[in-house]
Design a protein around this motif. Structure first.
Motif, PDB file in Angstrom:
ATOM      1  N   PHE A 167     -17.032   2.628  -1.173  1.00 53.01           N
ATOM      2  CA  PHE A 167     -17.234   1.266  -1.652  1.00 53.01           C
ATOM      3  C   PHE A 167     -18.686   1.086  -2.131  1.00 53.01           C
ATOM      4  O   PHE A 167     -19.127   1.835  -2.988  1.00 53.01           O
ATOM      5  N   ARG A 201      -8.947 -10.463   8.218  1.00 52.63           N
ATOM      6  CA  ARG A 201      -9.968  -9.421   8.097  1.00 52.63           C
ATOM      7  C   ARG A 201     -10.763  -9.284   9.383  1.00 52.63           C
ATOM      8  O   ARG A 201     -10.714  -8.243  10.036  1.00 52.63           O
ATOM      9  N   TYR A 225       0.820  -1.213   0.000  1.00 51.20           N
ATOM     10  CA  TYR A 225       0.000   0.000   0.000  1.00 51.20           C
ATOM     11  C   TYR A 225       0.855   1.265   0.000  1.00 51.20           C
ATOM     12  O   TYR A 225       0.356   2.356   0.244  1.00 51.20           O
ATOM     13  N   ILE A 274      -8.495  -1.312   6.857  1.00 52.76           N
ATOM     14  CA  ILE A 274      -9.155  -1.551   5.573  1.00 52.76           C
ATOM     15  C   ILE A 274      -8.102  -1.970   4.543  1.00 52.76           C
ATOM     16  O   ILE A 274      -7.054  -1.341   4.421  1.00 52.76           O
ATOM     17  N   GLY A 275      -8.390  -3.033   3.813  1.00 52.94           N
ATOM     18  CA  GLY A 275      -7.449  -3.541   2.825  1.00 52.94           C
ATOM     19  C   GLY A 275      -6.584  -4.679   3.317  1.00 52.94           C
ATOM     20  O   GLY A 275      -5.814  -5.263   2.541  1.00 52.94           O
ATOM     21  N   ASP A 328     -14.991  -4.759   4.240  1.00 49.53           N
ATOM     22  CA  ASP A 328     -14.599  -3.518   3.554  1.00 49.53           C
ATOM     23  C   ASP A 328     -15.704  -2.983   2.649  1.00 49.53           C
ATOM     24  O   ASP A 328     -15.946  -1.779   2.587  1.00 49.53           O
ATOM     25  N   ASP A 329     -16.373  -3.865   1.929  1.00 52.92           N
ATOM     26  CA  ASP A 329     -17.353  -3.446   0.932  1.00 52.92           C
ATOM     27  C   ASP A 329     -18.480  -2.608   1.518  1.00 52.92           C
ATOM     28  O   ASP A 329     -19.091  -1.799   0.815  1.00 52.92           O
ATOM     29  N   ARG A 338      -7.427  -3.075  -1.928  1.00 50.43           N
ATOM     30  CA  ARG A 338      -8.221  -1.846  -1.947  1.00 50.43           C
ATOM     31  C   ARG A 338      -7.368  -0.662  -2.405  1.00 50.43           C
ATOM     32  O   ARG A 338      -6.603  -0.094  -1.623  1.00 50.43           O
ATOM     33  N   ARG A 339      -7.513  -0.318  -3.669  1.00 50.06           N
ATOM     34  CA  ARG A 339      -6.768   0.825  -4.193  1.00 50.06           C
ATOM     35  C   ARG A 339      -7.166   2.124  -3.509  1.00 50.06           C
ATOM     36  O   ARG A 339      -6.404   3.090  -3.480  1.00 50.06           O
ATOM     37  N   GLU A 340      -8.374   2.154  -2.958  1.00 54.20           N
ATOM     38  CA  GLU A 340      -8.891   3.377  -2.338  1.00 54.20           C
ATOM     39  C   GLU A 340      -8.087   3.803  -1.108  1.00 54.20           C
ATOM     40  O   GLU A 340      -8.149   4.959  -0.694  1.00 54.20           O
ATOM     41  N   THR A 390      -9.450  -9.861  -4.828  1.00 50.85           N
ATOM     42  CA  THR A 390     -10.710  -9.185  -4.521  1.00 50.85           C
ATOM     43  C   THR A 390     -10.560  -8.213  -3.362  1.00 50.85           C
ATOM     44  O   THR A 390     -11.245  -7.187  -3.309  1.00 50.85           O
ATOM     45  N   HIS A 391      -9.654  -8.488  -2.460  1.00 47.24           N
ATOM     46  CA  HIS A 391      -9.536  -7.698  -1.236  1.00 47.24           C
ATOM     47  C   HIS A 391      -8.427  -6.651  -1.281  1.00 47.24           C
ATOM     48  O   HIS A 391      -8.159  -6.013  -0.264  1.00 47.24           O
TER      49      HIS A 391
END
Length: 682
Positions: free
Chosen positions: A288, A167, A107, A314-315, A280-281, A130-132, A127-128
């Motif tokens: 998200f 998670r 990250y 998150i991520g 996260d979603d 998270r670019r955000e 899937t997990h």
């Protein structure tokens, strides 16, 4: 256990291949022989009733038989000696350090990807991932504050890591509930065993969460839950209650001026740390899933500004992707410059063409898993599947090979387990999930959740697939306790009162016995003038070895793990120690029945049930907290604390209750829980 057969194919935790009981199981073996099968089974029935009354259940959605079930529990404990646990502690500590280093790296600069140690495609297609939150700085540089790594033992007794849950690992309430129930229904089993305590978990968890805020220790911590319909809601309520923090839903929080606030009857209160049990979603609909009503709009922005901390970060889920898991040994070597102390199960990756061809041609011999599934779902056990089931499953593998991995079938170790239909002890496969807390330091609760496959011959231990659990004991020694039990207030031979015992270990030493409090915080009776020699526990102190010297195993992708080299600890009996109190049962005798004939269990009228968890709204239900006013009922020769596990009162002559000859009941209470979340399934 005269009829018990450990077999020759699998590693048996309690017995050697020659049928001899292992030294650290000797005390439990002797106790079970004295107790006898009929009394053991009667007490096991009390455990089932207690769990049912407390709501210790789990949910299986889509099951026509009903969604809610009592979580099965087997009373024969899984026992881990001190030296063996020291090696596991060192290996798990090493592992979580590497995983956090990996998350900090990907990250930010992603150096491990640039160096080609791990394929970038594997990480960025997860899937997990998270670019955000790329570039977001997390407190203490820690992404995974609560970790549950699943361990297994292969046919040779070698410990391997099956997967990492980063998670929202769940199930710790089962661990606490199991221990509390065992100490009440089978109190004599703990006598002189030196079992280390687990009841400090929630205190340690709260300390870790508070350490994430600059305002620690005054930081305001909340537990964010999806709500009462979540399968793990009872666990959420229980943990919030035990930590003394607010249990909140997304609608209880809002963001204003870059800060997170909680609505209360006294006005708004700033929130510093959020222990989230939401994926996260759903955590922030502005970033998200926009249709989420469970999260807090604006939370990600407040987190990026450093105004609030979120645990786990998150991520973090990208590191427990089952495909990324295969590269953890490389992470350890890359970031820590150390050899892995715990090996992986050899893993084949569907996204690799060569691995995929092997998976497809050997599907009938392997276990194939979807990388994002949990709870035993999305999995094919080749040897147990029909040709048609295998063919149908491989259709999905060919369509999306990135989503699948394959591993050889590992013969999980087995453990004596009581089966009610046969009325005897039989071997059942088990695994182990230790719980690791990561803050300024790494804390590992001595024990974990041992899951057991109750379906005969099954290797699947998940509760949703018919599995149950066992109490997990970590001892402060490696074998049978000596006849002279060290008093908890005395040091080693020749030392001053309260001086630390000498416990040789590869890393840091353990604390003295004065620091190792009785199991579950049980205190001695004030009416007794002498120290009791029957300590249930040897360990309130952590005694967590950080040794890197005991090599347990290293597994590159697709290769078998080497044999482990265990560390060793030796116990040193101290002088002036209290004489171990002998059991009051004749050899081979059984304890008299506590309940006879038509004597029935029923709720005590007017009995207090304690308080409800924080911030539960009317109609949401409440935590079934068991009252602390309990009686020790003398069962002929052994006191059984029945009331504390909420099985109701027992019709018994008050004159038969001997309150002077027993220790006072444990003031702590452990309500039951529901089944865990889909994240980090138990």
């Amino acid at each position: 256990m005269q009829k018990y057969r450990q077999g020759e194919t699998f590693f048996d935790e309690m017995f050697t291949a020659q049928g001899e009981v292992r030294p650290h199981y000797q005390g439990v073996q002797d106790y079970l022989e004295r107790l006898g099968v009929p009394e053991f089974e009667r007490r096991r029935a009390l455990l089932d009733l207690a769990f049912r009354n407390q709501g210790i259940t789990f949910t299986v959605y889509g099951d026509s038989a009903g969604t809610e079930r009592t979580f099965p529990f087997d009373p024969v404990p899984r026992i881990i000696p001190a030296s063996e646990w020291a090696g596991l502690e060192a290996g798990l500590t090493q592992r979580v350090k590497a995983l956090n280093a990996f998350l900090r790296d990907i990250y930010s600069d992603a150096q491990i990807l640039n160096d080609g140690i791990i394929p970038a495609e594997l990480v960025y297609t997860s899937t997990h991932f998270r670019r955000e939150v790329h570039g977001l700085k997390v407190p203490l540089g820690v992404y995974t504050h609560i970790v549950g790594s699943d361990l297994i033992r292969d046919e040779a007794g070698q410990y391997l890591v099956l997967e990492d849950n980063l998670r929202s690992p769940s199930g710790v309430s089962y661990l606490l509930a199991n221990r509390a129930a065992m100490t009440r229904i089978y109190p004599g089993m703990f006598d002189g065993q030196g079992v280390r305590t687990v009841q400090h978990y929630t205190t340690a968890l709260l300390n870790v969460l508070r350490s994430l805020s600059p305002r620690a220790p005054e930081a305001t911590v909340v537990l964010l839950t999806p709500g009462m319909y979540n399968s793990a809601y009872f666990e959420h309520a229980y943990l919030a209650q035990q930590m003394g923090v607010e249990l909140v839903e997304g609608r209880d929080l809002f963001v204003d001026n870059g800060r997170v606030w909680m609505r209360t009857t006294a006005g708004r209160t700033q929130v510093d740390v959020i222990y989230r049990r939401i994926d996260d979603d759903f955590i922030d609909p502005l970033v998200f899933r926009r249709d989420s009503a469970l999260g807090v709009p604006g939370l990600i922005d407040a987190t990026r500004q450093g105004r609030v901390a979120v645990a786990n970060a998150i991520g973090a889920g990208v590191a427990d992707d089952k495909a990324v898991y295969a590269y953890v040994p490389q992470m350890i070597e890359y970031y820590l410059n150390e050899k892995p102390l715990l090996g992986n199960v050899p893993t084949f990756l569907g996204w690799d063409a060569g691995h995929l061809a092997h998976m497809l041609s050997h599907a009938s011999e392997m276990v194939i898993k979807a990388v994002g599934e949990a709870g035993g779902y999305g999995m094919l056990i080749g040897p147990a599947a029909t040709k048609q089931e295998t063919a149908d499953f491989l259709v999905g593998v060919r369509e999306n090979p990135r989503n699948y991995i394959a591993q050889p079938v590992i013969g999980l170790s087995r453990h004596p387990t009581f089966y009610t239909d046969s009325g005897d002890f039989e071997a059942a496969h088990i695994d182990l999930r230790p719980y690791i807390l990561v803050g300024e330091e790494v804390t590992i609760v001595p024990g974990g959740l041992t899951r057991v496959a109750l379906s005969r011959g099954s290797l699947v231990v998940n509760s949703s697939q018919g599995g149950g659990s066992k109490d997990t004991w970590v001892l402060d020694h490696d074998g049978p306790r000596p006849s002279q039990i060290q008093s908890q207030f005395l040091g080693a031979e020749g030392s001053e009162l309260g001086a630390p015992l000498s416990w040789p270990s590869p890393g840091q030493g353990g604390g003295g016995p004065a620091q190792r409090w009785l199991q579950n915080g049980q205190t001695q009776s004030q009416s007794q003038s002498q120290s009791q020699g029957q300590s249930q526990s040897g360990g309130g102190s952590q005694m967590q070895s950080q040794s890197q010297g005991a090599l347990i195993g290293q597994t590159p992708i697709g290769q078998a793990a080497p044999d482990r080299v265990p560390g060793h600890l030796k116990t040193h009996p101290g002088s002036g120690a209290a004489e171990q109190t002998a059991h009051r049962f004749g050899s081979g005798s059984e304890l008299p029945e506590l309940l006879q004939g038509d004597e029935a269990l029923h709720p005590e009228e007017g009995e207090s049930t304690g308080g409800a968890p924080a911030r539960l709204r009317p109609g949401q239900g409440s935590a079934n907290v068991v009252g602390t006013d309990t009686e020790m009922l003398e069962a002929g020769t052994e006191a059984v604390d029945v009331g504390a596990v909420d099985v109701g009162a027992v019709d018994v002559d008050p004159a038969s209750i001997d309150t002077a000859s027993t220790d006072p009941p444990d003031p702590s209470v452990t309500p039951g829980i529901e089944n865990p979340d889909s994240l980090g399934d138990v």
